[in-house]
Design a protein around this motif. Structure first.
Motif: not given
Length: 172
Positions: A49-51, A75-80, A142-145
């Protein structure tokens, strides 16, 4: 068309992530080591999700065509789609289902404050002569961290943050 794509992909990813969480819970019930396989799977789902959050933030700074917009939308819809299912399961695993209401009250208050402060900080940053893209790069970083934290965490050493009373103390 892109909004319809976002909706369809988000729903499909939500269903798939719900099935994955159910599969992980089944593994937990069948395993000799009850917590680690389930937690590792949840941590990896949070990392995915962060990726997707990082990729969508980065792609948003680079959209120049319809194909770029479609890549961002995917990417956005996979994250949400992953966000609600995975975060709810992760909080329930980490803090216990008994405390979910209180946890989500704090999360909702934090999100409300961030929704109010985010545009103000962005406006201040842009007015002082900086590009708005830097905020998106900061979000991607910050998402990568967060991904690194999820991947390197050792679920075997972790215990629940909320200690449940033992069965002997409940009898007294």
């Amino acid at each position: 068309r892109i909004l319809a794509l976002i909706s369809v992909v988000s729903i499909c990813v939500s269903i798939a992530s719900g099935l994955m969480v159910e599969y992980l819970q089944r593994l937990r019930r069948q395993s000799l080591y009850p917590k680690p396989p389930h937690r590792r799977g949840l941590l990896l789902m949070v990392a995915v999700q962060m990726i997707m959050a990082s990729a969508s933030s980065f792609l948003l700074t680079r959209i120049t065509s319809l194909s770029g917009a479609i890549c961002w939308a995917l990417c956005f819809s996979a994250m949400s789609g992953l966000q609600d299912i995975v975060i709810l399961s992760f909080f329930a695993e980490l803090f216990g289902a008994k405390h979910l209401g209180a946890i989500f009250a704090v999360v909702t208050a934090d999100m409300t404050c961030a929704t109010a402060l985010g545009p103000a900080a962005t406006a201040y940053f842009v007015e002082s002569g900086h590009s708005q893209q830097w905020f998106l790069f900061l979000s991607a970083f910050s998402s990568v961290l967060a991904v690194l934290c999820c991947v390197t965490a050792d679920p075997k050493k972790q215990t629940s943050l909320v200690q449940m009373p033992s069965s002997t103390s409940q009898r007294m």
